[in-house]
Design a protein around this motif. Sequence first.
Motif, PDB file in Angstrom:
ATOM      1  N   ARG A   1      -0.377  14.740  -5.807  1.00  0.00           N
ATOM      2  CA  ARG A   1      -1.369  15.431  -6.628  1.00  0.00           C
ATOM      3  C   ARG A   1      -0.692  16.410  -7.584  1.00  0.00           C
ATOM      4  O   ARG A   1       0.146  17.200  -7.190  1.00  0.00           O
ATOM      5  CB  ARG A   1      -2.376  16.143  -5.728  1.00  0.00           C
TER       6      ARG A   1
ATOM      7  N   ASP B   1       1.391  15.741 -10.052  1.00  0.00           N
ATOM      8  CA  ASP B   1       2.448  15.041 -10.789  1.00  0.00           C
ATOM      9  C   ASP B   1       2.029  13.631 -11.190  1.00  0.00           C
ATOM     10  O   ASP B   1       2.641  13.018 -12.074  1.00  0.00           O
ATOM     11  CB  ASP B   1       3.726  14.967  -9.941  1.00  0.00           C
ATOM     12  N   PHE B   2       1.016  13.113 -10.515  1.00  0.00           N
ATOM     13  CA  PHE B   2       0.522  11.771 -10.815  1.00  0.00           C
ATOM     14  C   PHE B   2      -0.992  11.825 -11.014  1.00  0.00           C
ATOM     15  O   PHE B   2      -1.673  12.671 -10.417  1.00  0.00           O
ATOM     16  CB  PHE B   2       0.847  10.790  -9.671  1.00  0.00           C
ATOM     17  N   LYS B   3      -1.500  10.904 -11.832  1.00  0.00           N
ATOM     18  CA  LYS B   3      -2.941  10.792 -11.988  1.00  0.00           C
ATOM     19  C   LYS B   3      -3.545  10.203 -10.719  1.00  0.00           C
ATOM     20  O   LYS B   3      -2.886   9.452  -9.997  1.00  0.00           O
ATOM     21  CB  LYS B   3      -3.274   9.884 -13.179  1.00  0.00           C
ATOM     22  N   GLN B   4      -4.804  10.506 -10.499  1.00  0.00           N
ATOM     23  CA  GLN B   4      -5.485   9.988  -9.317  1.00  0.00           C
ATOM     24  C   GLN B   4      -5.469   8.462  -9.289  1.00  0.00           C
ATOM     25  O   GLN B   4      -5.317   7.849  -8.229  1.00  0.00           O
ATOM     26  CB  GLN B   4      -6.930  10.497  -9.286  1.00  0.00           C
ATOM     27  N   SER B   5      -5.616   7.844 -10.467  1.00  0.00           N
ATOM     28  CA  SER B   5      -5.632   6.382 -10.539  1.00  0.00           C
ATOM     29  C   SER B   5      -4.267   5.772 -10.244  1.00  0.00           C
ATOM     30  O   SER B   5      -4.164   4.549 -10.065  1.00  0.00           O
ATOM     31  CB  SER B   5      -6.110   5.929 -11.917  1.00  0.00           C
ATOM     32  N   GLN B   6      -3.203   6.604 -10.185  1.00  0.00           N
ATOM     33  CA  GLN B   6      -1.858   6.088  -9.909  1.00  0.00           C
ATOM     34  C   GLN B   6      -1.464   6.197  -8.439  1.00  0.00           C
ATOM     35  O   GLN B   6      -0.435   5.649  -8.048  1.00  0.00           O
ATOM     36  CB  GLN B   6      -0.825   6.858 -10.753  1.00  0.00           C
ATOM     37  N   TYR B   7      -2.273   6.882  -7.638  1.00  0.00           N
ATOM     38  CA  TYR B   7      -1.902   7.074  -6.238  1.00  0.00           C
ATOM     39  C   TYR B   7      -1.618   5.743  -5.546  1.00  0.00           C
ATOM     40  O   TYR B   7      -0.628   5.592  -4.821  1.00  0.00           O
ATOM     41  CB  TYR B   7      -3.014   7.811  -5.476  1.00  0.00           C
TER      42      TYR B   7
ATOM     43  N   GLN C   1       9.923   8.026 -11.417  1.00  0.00           N
ATOM     44  CA  GLN C   1       8.990   9.137 -11.643  1.00  0.00           C
ATOM     45  C   GLN C   1       8.972  10.092 -10.452  1.00  0.00           C
ATOM     46  O   GLN C   1       8.901  11.313 -10.623  1.00  0.00           O
ATOM     47  CB  GLN C   1       7.582   8.585 -11.892  1.00  0.00           C
TER      48      GLN C   1
ATOM     49  N   SER D   1     -10.394   5.081  -6.529  1.00  0.00           N
ATOM     50  CA  SER D   1      -9.712   6.091  -7.351  1.00  0.00           C
ATOM     51  C   SER D   1      -9.502   5.588  -8.771  1.00  0.00           C
ATOM     52  O   SER D   1      -9.457   6.369  -9.725  1.00  0.00           O
ATOM     53  CB  SER D   1      -8.359   6.464  -6.727  1.00  0.00           C
ATOM     54  N   SER D   2      -9.403   4.239  -8.922  1.00  0.00           N
ATOM     55  CA  SER D   2      -9.262   3.653 -10.257  1.00  0.00           C
ATOM     56  C   SER D   2     -10.584   3.683 -11.002  1.00  0.00           C
ATOM     57  O   SER D   2     -10.616   3.661 -12.226  1.00  0.00           O
ATOM     58  CB  SER D   2      -8.767   2.207 -10.148  1.00  0.00           C
ATOM     59  N   ASN D   3     -11.676   3.678 -10.254  1.00  0.00           N
ATOM     60  CA  ASN D   3     -13.033   3.803 -10.784  1.00  0.00           C
ATOM     61  C   ASN D   3     -13.342   2.735 -11.818  1.00  0.00           C
ATOM     62  O   ASN D   3     -13.571   1.585 -11.457  1.00  0.00           O
ATOM     63  CB  ASN D   3     -13.267   5.201 -11.343  1.00  0.00           C
TER      64      ASN D   3
END
Length: 799
Positions: free
Chosen positions: A19, A21-27, A127, A170-172
């Motif tokens: 959280r 450092d990365f977007k939620q969609s990248q988790y 990353q 999370s990708s929605n």
Amino acid sequence: MTNFSQTAAYIWSLADLLRGDFKQSQYGRVILPFTILRRLECVLETTKPKVLTQVEKLKGMTALEEEAREKFLIKAAKQSFYNTSPMDLSKLGSADIKTNLLSYVDSFSRDAREIFEHFKFAEFIAQLQDANLLYKVVQKVALTDLSPQAISNHEMGLVFEELIRRFAESSNETAGEHFTPRDIVRLTTSLVFMEDDDALTEPGIIRTIYDPTAGTGGFLSSGMEYVHELNPEAVVRAFGQELNPESYAICKGDMLIKGQDVSRIKLGNTLSDDQLYADRFDYMLSNPPFGVDWKKVEGTIKDEHKVKGFDGRFGPGLPRVSDGSLLFLMHLISKMRDYDPNDPNKNGGRIGIILNGSPLFTGGAGSGESEIRRYILESDLLEAIVALPTDMFYNTGIATYVWILSNKKEDQRKGKVQLINGVHLYQKMRKSLGSKRQEIGEEDVRLITRTFGDFEAIESYSLDKDPDQKSNLAAAARGRGRQSSSKKKAAKKTFGSKIFASHEFGYRRITIERPLRLSVQFSDERIETLRFEPGKLSAAMQAVWERFLNQPHGVSRSSKSPGATEPGLTPKRLVELEPDIRAMVKADFADLKERQIKDLLAVKTWTDQKELLDIAIKLQAVIGTDQHDDFNQFEETLKAAIKVAEVELDVRQKKQIIAAVSWTNPEAQPVIKKVLKKGKADPTYGTFEYQGQIVQFQPDSDLRDNEDVPLTAETARGANVDAVNEAYFLDEVAPHVPDAWIDGGKRDAKDDGIGIVGYEIPFNRHFYEYQPQRPLQEIDAELDELSAEIMQILQEVHS
């Protein structure tokens, strides 16, 4: 970690490190490959020493081919994959962890390594390293016990599915591109597998499952779970193909975790490059993309249709390029195992596919879509269609349907199709996920599957469900959330099932013609239009004439000798005007192409039309300006006038003159196309007794119409076609338009009967329930009430 949900939640807690450092969609793009990596490591742990020993032995065998080398290592690993590195996640260290981790991943066998490549795992490792998170993530993953002793393949599959679900949520908005909601998967799987419950409980049974649009493998996993619940000893082999590399990696990782042979999971476009072309399957499940065009692979698909015909996948026909849904359906049908009740190796196939509404009815008789539906229904492959609620998918809220097909129908289903209306079987979600706002509950799934299994027709009845609540707009704007004060009754929530014979979805489209009736008059206004070429150039020529050539150089008709070139039409004049004419064309006639513009600027174009105008003036002098309402007699008058005026007309010129001076007139006499020397009058098929002769009239294309004659059990197989068509025509058409007839030349390509056979499945029409309109007084009273409420709100705002 007592169950798969808790295990998945623990693994997903890696998101706490990511959280910021990365977007939620990248988790998910970090957590999923690390989960696969840890599971593979744990599975290989017990045989790792033997693999490393085998690696040392193979070092001296330099001539050994790569494929043979892999076989030795796979045998040592006792799995379908291996890793040749002496390291594991706990031994990577912190000093050079990025290099060590990449080296460790590269040491996996080819199929396993490919998973990480398509995840673009190396990029995310970089990353993580840049964010100083790589060591922390690796340490946490290394402490997670995902060994087969702690969690079985089946349980690990459930864990991974839960992680995929979290990733999708999370990708929605983009979730729908690779993930089918689990409630839809559960329903479709139940409908496909339930007919084979008895077979699936037999010991040692082997079954295959296939998904040509595998996505993340949801349908494959659900199918395996269904069989596993019925028969833990059954062997289920999963096959799939996926276009999206990331979704392919997730699916392949899931199958690898579950112990499947991942060489059966392919990457590529199923429609243009079927990488499992020789395989046939027991069960097929698919959720192809809705309304996506197939223009990129158009050439390949059309070639297969043309060259292979019914020996290929697309023999029945091709849908329009804008929607490839039916291509996937035909692909699946071609993958069905053959069925022979006396041969245990030919146990048939079943299909469950999710489609939007378009494949039900798009395309008229003879179109590709209609021919595909015709093939499916006349081959008796369609068992049922279930209408789903709207707002069920992450990336669209449109209406969707589950089609169930089989080539081994039970006797009671043969020649029949069941339609199940489940549009109101939903419950609102507490939190929307993209466009998904509703879900199908367990009770609703059971109701649909029970109705399908019982193969019963159910008269639509009201469901015991609360009506959907809608907040009043004004109240919502004030944050009060008050319910609407509308007195309009909420639409009833109903459920029903209907059963139809397959031929009831078919019709025979007959073409109805009516005679062309023309009036003719050589008036000045009509023949003046001959100055301009017909078609696309006509309007542009008229604009050029009015704006440029007719001022000041235009001269009156009476002052010119026939055929003379007008002063405004000299080449020099047109060259001078070319910049202005081109500017006008660009502004007002942008659809004209350069070739047409050059014709517009050519003197010959204008002089040819002027010559035709002069001929018409000569004919006018002979024929006069009276109106003629019998075109058949006028043609004789025109022939005589041409001789008297001593003019010559080619076919094109004559056609243009007639088009200019004639118009359709319902009061005029019909135009005779042909006089028959033999035969009898048959008005039903366009042969009439007229003025003492047997004639056929010229049809008027503007009055041409089609009538869809419902198929009967006889006409569906090409019998009794003429009698049924004629009875329909005499009852439904002739009383209203006595001069109409059936075009007997329009025949079906398959049975050669008059009319083109078409099929459509008008689902909504069959379940439509009329709702009477509310009294006008009630609507007026409600409007007054709402107006008063709005005024009250406005007063509160002002105060």
